[in-house]
Design a protein around this motif. Structure first.
Motif, PDB file in Angstrom:
ATOM      1  N   THR A 111       0.844  -1.195   0.000  1.00 19.14           N
ATOM      2  CA  THR A 111       0.000   0.000   0.000  1.00 19.14           C
ATOM      3  C   THR A 111       0.880   1.246   0.000  1.00 19.14           C
ATOM      4  O   THR A 111       1.941   1.253   0.612  1.00 19.14           O
ATOM      5  N   SER A 112       0.436   2.294  -0.640  1.00 20.82           N
ATOM      6  CA  SER A 112       1.119   3.583  -0.571  1.00 20.82           C
ATOM      7  C   SER A 112       0.977   4.118   0.854  1.00 20.82           C
ATOM      8  O   SER A 112       0.051   3.753   1.577  1.00 20.82           O
ATOM      9  N   SER A 113       1.903   4.981   1.256  1.00 15.49           N
ATOM     10  CA  SER A 113       1.817   5.540   2.608  1.00 15.49           C
ATOM     11  C   SER A 113       2.216   7.007   2.596  1.00 15.49           C
ATOM     12  O   SER A 113       2.922   7.467   1.700  1.00 15.49           O
ATOM     13  N   LYS A 135     -14.331   8.613   6.076  1.00 19.50           N
ATOM     14  CA  LYS A 135     -14.208   7.212   5.678  1.00 19.50           C
ATOM     15  C   LYS A 135     -12.756   6.762   5.848  1.00 19.50           C
ATOM     16  O   LYS A 135     -11.842   7.401   5.331  1.00 19.50           O
ATOM     17  N   TYR A 136     -12.584   5.670   6.544  1.00 22.43           N
ATOM     18  CA  TYR A 136     -11.266   5.105   6.779  1.00 22.43           C
ATOM     19  C   TYR A 136     -11.419   3.638   7.158  1.00 22.43           C
ATOM     20  O   TYR A 136     -12.507   3.179   7.493  1.00 22.43           O
ATOM     21  N   LYS A 137     -10.331   2.917   7.093  1.00 26.85           N
ATOM     22  CA  LYS A 137     -10.277   1.533   7.556  1.00 26.85           C
ATOM     23  C   LYS A 137      -9.077   1.401   8.476  1.00 26.85           C
ATOM     24  O   LYS A 137      -8.156   2.207   8.429  1.00 26.85           O
ATOM     25  N   ILE A 160      -6.773   5.442   4.331  1.00 33.13           N
ATOM     26  CA  ILE A 160      -7.786   6.297   3.696  1.00 33.13           C
ATOM     27  C   ILE A 160      -7.551   6.258   2.185  1.00 33.13           C
ATOM     28  O   ILE A 160      -6.483   5.870   1.717  1.00 33.13           O
ATOM     29  N   LYS A 161      -8.572   6.633   1.423  1.00 29.80           N
ATOM     30  CA  LYS A 161      -8.409   6.717  -0.028  1.00 29.80           C
ATOM     31  C   LYS A 161      -8.124   8.153  -0.412  1.00 29.80           C
ATOM     32  O   LYS A 161      -8.720   9.088   0.116  1.00 29.80           O
ATOM     33  N   PRO A 186      -5.441   3.769  -2.063  1.00 32.23           N
ATOM     34  CA  PRO A 186      -5.382   3.835  -0.599  1.00 32.23           C
ATOM     35  C   PRO A 186      -4.002   4.295  -0.125  1.00 32.23           C
ATOM     36  O   PRO A 186      -2.990   3.992  -0.753  1.00 32.23           O
ATOM     37  N   PHE A 187      -3.992   5.031   0.971  1.00 35.51           N
ATOM     38  CA  PHE A 187      -2.761   5.452   1.639  1.00 35.51           C
ATOM     39  C   PHE A 187      -2.844   5.015   3.083  1.00 35.51           C
ATOM     40  O   PHE A 187      -3.826   5.321   3.767  1.00 35.51           O
ATOM     41  N   SER A 188      -1.811   4.323   3.575  1.00 38.73           N
ATOM     42  CA  SER A 188      -1.755   4.056   5.008  1.00 38.73           C
ATOM     43  C   SER A 188      -1.112   5.277   5.663  1.00 38.73           C
ATOM     44  O   SER A 188      -0.236   5.923   5.088  1.00 38.73           O
ATOM     45  N   LEU A 189      -1.585   5.605   6.845  1.00 39.67           N
ATOM     46  CA  LEU A 189      -1.107   6.778   7.571  1.00 39.67           C
ATOM     47  C   LEU A 189      -0.109   6.325   8.621  1.00 39.67           C
ATOM     48  O   LEU A 189      -0.423   5.490   9.466  1.00 39.67           O
TER      49      LEU A 189
END
Length: 136
Positions: free
Chosen positions: A32-34, A62-64, A81-82, A95-98
């Motif tokens: 995933t991108s971050s 919206k988030y997962k 998040i997207k 999607p980007f992970s934070l």
């Protein structure tokens, strides 16, 4: 659709985050991108501060939450998040992970979930795409 060739580092716009003309690292090892954030918290919505926005908070409804194995092998729970990223003249939703990347050289990584569908990577080159959008 033919895949575009990109270098190991590119310049991109991230309109979802209000970021323009930012250097991103291409990371074929990451799924995933971050993006680098600090002070993440949950108050009905997800709130966080971007790596260069000072104290200005960003809000996402919206988030997962996903389990991600970091490069050092440690499994972390991260918010995902997207967002939209503009590479060259094309916008991609991904999607980007934070995560806190404050000790890293690049605050934004692009992972395979985005790369596999659209790009081939030439690791001997940099900045093969040129953004044609507005630069702020």
């Amino acid at each position: 659709m033919d895949k575009r060739i990109i270098g190991r580092q590119e310049t991109a716009d991230l309109p979802t985050f209000g970021l323009m003309n930012k250097t991103v690292k291409i990371d074929s090892g990451a799924y995933t991108s971050s993006i680098d954030i600090v002070n993440v918290r949950l108050e009905n919505d997800l709130l966080f501060v971007l790596f260069e926005k000072g104290k200005e908070e960003v809000l996402f409804k919206k988030y997962k939450v996903k389990r991600v194995k970091s490069s050092n092998g440690i499994i972390q729970e991260r918010y995902v998040i997207k967002g939209t990223i503009r590479l060259g003249d094309i916008d991609y939703n991904t999607p980007f992970s934070l995560t806190d990347r404050s000790g890293m050289r690049y605050p934004i990584l692009l992972g395979r979930k985005l790369l596999n569908k659209h790009f081939l990577i030439d690791t001997s080159k940099k900045n093969l795409l040129q953004n044609t959008g507005d630069v702020s």
